[in-house]
Design a protein around this motif. Sequence first.
Motif, mmCIF file in Angstrom:
data_model
loop_
_atom_site.group_PDB
_atom_site.id
_atom_site.type_symbol
_atom_site.label_atom_id
_atom_site.label_comp_id
_atom_site.label_asym_id
_atom_site.label_seq_id
_atom_site.Cartn_x
_atom_site.Cartn_y
_atom_site.Cartn_z
ATOM 1 N N SER A 80 -10.087 -4.728 9.972
ATOM 2 C CA SER A 80 -9.823 -4.502 8.548
ATOM 3 C C SER A 80 -10.386 -5.638 7.701
ATOM 4 N N ARG A 81 -10.736 -5.283 6.476
ATOM 5 C CA ARG A 81 -11.125 -6.259 5.468
ATOM 6 C C ARG A 81 -10.395 -5.892 4.169
ATOM 7 N N CYS A 82 -9.998 -6.920 3.426
ATOM 8 C CA CYS A 82 -9.243 -6.690 2.190
ATOM 9 C C CYS A 82 -9.967 -7.290 0.990
ATOM 10 N N ILE A 83 -9.658 -6.746 -0.167
ATOM 11 C CA ILE A 83 -10.300 -7.185 -1.402
ATOM 12 C C ILE A 83 -9.336 -6.984 -2.563
ATOM 13 N N ARG A 84 -9.458 -7.827 -3.567
ATOM 14 C CA ARG A 84 -8.665 -7.673 -4.785
ATOM 15 C C ARG A 84 -9.589 -7.212 -5.904
ATOM 16 N N LEU A 85 -9.208 -6.149 -6.596
ATOM 17 C CA LEU A 85 -9.953 -5.656 -7.745
ATOM 18 C C LEU A 85 -9.242 -6.109 -9.012
ATOM 19 N N THR A 121 -0.055 -2.976 -2.650
ATOM 20 C CA THR A 121 0.679 -3.240 -3.884
ATOM 21 C C THR A 121 -0.169 -4.094 -4.824
ATOM 22 N N ASP A 122 0.072 -3.950 -6.112
ATOM 23 C CA ASP A 122 -0.631 -4.775 -7.088
ATOM 24 C C ASP A 122 -0.123 -6.210 -7.007
ATOM 25 N N VAL A 123 -0.987 -7.144 -7.395
ATOM 26 C CA VAL A 123 -0.641 -8.558 -7.328
ATOM 27 C C VAL A 123 -0.923 -9.210 -8.680
ATOM 28 N N SER A 134 -5.333 -11.590 6.069
ATOM 29 C CA SER A 134 -4.244 -12.433 6.575
ATOM 30 C C SER A 134 -3.238 -12.778 5.483
ATOM 31 N N THR A 135 -3.664 -12.802 4.248
ATOM 32 C CA THR A 135 -2.767 -13.064 3.126
ATOM 33 C C THR A 135 -3.159 -12.184 1.941
ATOM 34 N N GLY A 136 -2.161 -11.882 1.125
ATOM 35 C CA GLY A 136 -2.434 -11.221 -0.146
ATOM 36 C C GLY A 136 -2.320 -9.715 -0.161
ATOM 37 N N PHE A 137 -2.487 -9.070 0.994
ATOM 38 C CA PHE A 137 -2.398 -7.607 1.031
ATOM 39 C C PHE A 137 -1.046 -7.180 1.598
ATOM 40 N N THR A 190 -5.079 -4.265 -4.875
ATOM 41 C CA THR A 190 -5.526 -4.696 -3.552
ATOM 42 C C THR A 190 -5.910 -3.476 -2.722
ATOM 43 N N LEU A 191 -6.970 -3.631 -1.945
ATOM 44 C CA LEU A 191 -7.454 -2.560 -1.070
ATOM 45 C C LEU A 191 -7.697 -3.113 0.325
ATOM 46 N N ARG A 192 -7.452 -2.261 1.316
ATOM 47 C CA ARG A 192 -7.752 -2.614 2.702
ATOM 48 C C ARG A 192 -8.650 -1.523 3.276
#
Length: 220
Positions: A80-85, A121-123, A134-137, A190-192
Amino acid sequence: MHHRAPRARRTALAVAVPIGLVTSLALTWGSTQAAFYASTGNAGNSWQTGSVVLDHSASGSALFASASDVALKPGLPPRSRCIRLDYTGTLPADIRMYVGTPSGSAIALDPYLVMSVERGTDVSSTTTVAADCSTGFTPTATPTYLDSATHTDAPTVETSRTLAHLRAQHADYTTGIAVNPATAPNTYMTLRITYSLKDDNGAQNKQSSATFTWEARNTP
């Protein structure tokens, strides 16, 4: 004496005409200026357009790279990879995601890459969302997978979409996956994105590349 009287009358008339004209003009000017008046004004008018501004936390780096993921093989756990929009525009916006094909890119591995897009969830604007998740999602209470269409390769399981179908069915904004149809200003999503390789011998020595695009358009 007999000849001087007419000249005197003519002189008097010549003088009287200009004096009368000046007097008439003076009366006319005076009557023009002698009037009540009032006015009102509305100053300070201005116009400003709204904005649509969208950014992400990956800082120009690809989420997935062959060099870091090394050669794929059957049996590996999903990755998995995560990103914040970050949506910081001033207008409410519809945000969608689609998969592009770079010029000259490979797509041979598409049918073997099982891929899902999940919204967390939104951050806040200061939350660090690590690319390795590992963090944030944080998943929503019930996992929210964005590609809700039914595909031939996965009629019931939403997490079993392939990259081939994502690319074919979500290739532009019009057909894009809805990330957030009514995004308020200053929303940080946030997206994964998770992928795994099918256990299929046909996947040997194949490669694919893609561009993930998120686009925002203001809503009416």
